[in-house]
Write an enzyme that holds these catalytic residues in place. Sequence first.
Site, PDB file in Angstrom:
ATOM      1  N   TYR A 176       0.791  -1.227   0.000  1.00  0.00           N
ATOM      2  CA  TYR A 176       0.000   0.000   0.000  1.00  0.00           C
ATOM      3  C   TYR A 176       0.822   1.276   0.000  1.00  0.00           C
ATOM      4  O   TYR A 176       0.322   2.333  -0.358  1.00  0.00           O
ATOM      5  CB  TYR A 176      -0.999  -0.005   1.162  1.00  0.00           C
TER       6      TYR A 176
ATOM      7  N   GLU B  74      -8.570  -5.673  -4.792  1.00  0.00           N
ATOM      8  CA  GLU B  74      -8.823  -6.301  -3.487  1.00  0.00           C
ATOM      9  C   GLU B  74     -10.045  -7.183  -3.676  1.00  0.00           C
ATOM     10  O   GLU B  74     -11.036  -6.748  -4.273  1.00  0.00           O
ATOM     11  CB  GLU B  74      -9.174  -5.272  -2.401  1.00  0.00           C
TER      12      GLU B  74
ATOM     13  N   GLU C 112      -8.896   4.256  -3.836  1.00  0.00           N
ATOM     14  CA  GLU C 112     -10.213   4.530  -3.248  1.00  0.00           C
ATOM     15  C   GLU C 112     -10.389   6.003  -2.868  1.00  0.00           C
ATOM     16  O   GLU C 112     -10.943   6.321  -1.826  1.00  0.00           O
ATOM     17  CB  GLU C 112     -10.456   3.658  -2.004  1.00  0.00           C
TER      18      GLU C 112
END
Length: 567
Positions: free
Chosen positions: A81, A250, A150
């Site tokens: 990430y 994901e 996101e």
Amino acid sequence: MVTIQRLITAALVACRTATGIPTIEIKGSKFFTSEGNQFYVKGITYEFASSLSSSYLTNGQQCKIDAKLIGATGANVVRVYSIDPTLNLDECMQAFADEGIYVICDMSTPTFFINREKPIWTLNLRNQFAKVLDGLHKYDNLLALFAGNEVINDVNTTIAAPAIKAVIADMKGYRDLMQYRKIPIGYSSTDETTTNLLQNYLDCGNEDIAADFFALDNYGWCGESSMAKSGYDALYARANGYDIPIFLSETGCNHVKNRSFNDQVALLGRDMNDRYSGSIIYEWTMGVNKYGLVEYSNDQATGTPKLLADYTALQSRWSTLNPVGVKATAYDPTLTKRDCPQSTSGVWLVEAKAGTEIPTLGLSGFTAPTGRQASATGRIPTSSIIVGSGSSSDSNKLESGRSGGSTKLGGGAIAGIVMGAIFLFLVMCGILLFLWRKNRPKKEVTVNPGDDAPLKGELDATSRDMTHQPIYQELSGAKYTQELGPSHAQYELRTDERPGELPDQRDEHQHLDDTGHYAPEFTDQEPAAEPSPHVQAQRRREMEWLEMEEMRMRQRREQLMKQGGAG
Ligand SMILES: *[C@@H]1O[C@H](CO)[C@@H](O)[C@H](O)[C@H]1NC(C)=O
Ligand SMILES: *[C@@H]1O[C@H](CO)[C@@H](O)[C@H](O)[C@H]1NC(C)=O
């Protein structure tokens, strides 16, 4: 002399690539290895759920342990990430490369990201994102980069779309200016009502500003689901004719315990593998949200973890799913870009004209690798971008001061040097190839004996452009020689900013609002309207940090009061 050195350096870089793990490239809507085989993502998110540290990929010893175990599941990708590009990631990247595993990484960090409330692409952000490219481009097993994760999660935040596209445009421009390989740059989206519009928006328009790929997080398939029940049929429909690769960044619903990972059969099998390029399972390490495949005995996630039932389930599921796809040479798609979505009140709030007016900053202040500027100048894409701020003209002002050494040479001298360098290059490539072949471990080619994967539903295979075949993609055994890589100090980043700081994750990814983002289209039977587990984990960490801070402040207050009372 400087020029010769540079040419030799370039030759060495090329040699290393030639002998290393194949790089991943995009053609049409598919990923291919540089050897021309289609590449399907079988990924696992790799993070330490319970750790406040974000120094991912810095513990080489641990990466070696983890890479072996991750590789044994059949995975060929890990998603990280965030990384700190100022730290040394060599050992970890090598550990994954040794297991045939690619790394896909977010360019944003807990400190530097596009804020969905105030989505502004600043020079500061641009320079930091560029450093991530600088830090990672040299690794052949870097699969791709996400320009954001996101960021948009409801209708109101669709206003952030132009900034996201500007990140993509400028970073693609920077990548090309620096003559890095064509590392795919895309975006990892939530999946909610606006996602199909975002999917179109990031794709539409000029190649220079469009995303190289699109990915989305979707937990719609739980337990023994189906294409219809999970909403995967809608995902599939949405990807019809999409001209760039799409995959799930994901997935892995855990609402049904002891996960069976049945969705992998759909994604990698005939149901979807002609339009989707695989998925990334959330997540490696067991944390309080209970998605982990393994469990460590300590919060630092070090040592050899215990393999959980889900680990074994994923491993056995993946062992039967090895789609081959098409060869790059046999693939000649005619695909068209999507139309840009029109601004629609209550649906898509981006006002800018046809999605082409994006707030790019251009490449001003960046210096192309000296001596290669001529070709670099031709490659700067920003001239074709409509720029709101009007600053793009700066981007053509490349630094030329440092190329004086080579411009003083006559044409004949340059030709001689080039010929010499090419000769040297060939000789070195030959030597390296010889050494590599000599040291190369015997490749294990796993070919499953003809057993077809348990595909759901009877689908007309001829109506799709490829079949599902159980031949393992040969990824293991590749070695690449990191030590040949030159330091990447051939250019300068004109920036006053300090290197990216990654203090901890308390303000990670601005994922702090409570808006759910699972699409109504999945709501009939599957769990919906809740943030992705990664986002939830970030929130929990934030809460923990705030609680710790509160306790610390309370203690300090009590201490001061005591001192006040004593004095
Ligand atoms: C979206 O913005 C509108 C107008 O500012 C506001 O009324 C509404 O509450 C917002 N919705 C959300 C979910 O924040
Ligand atoms: C389900 O998972 C639990 C916990 O890992 C394990 O103890 C149990 O044996 C599993 N059940 C099945 C049917 O695999």
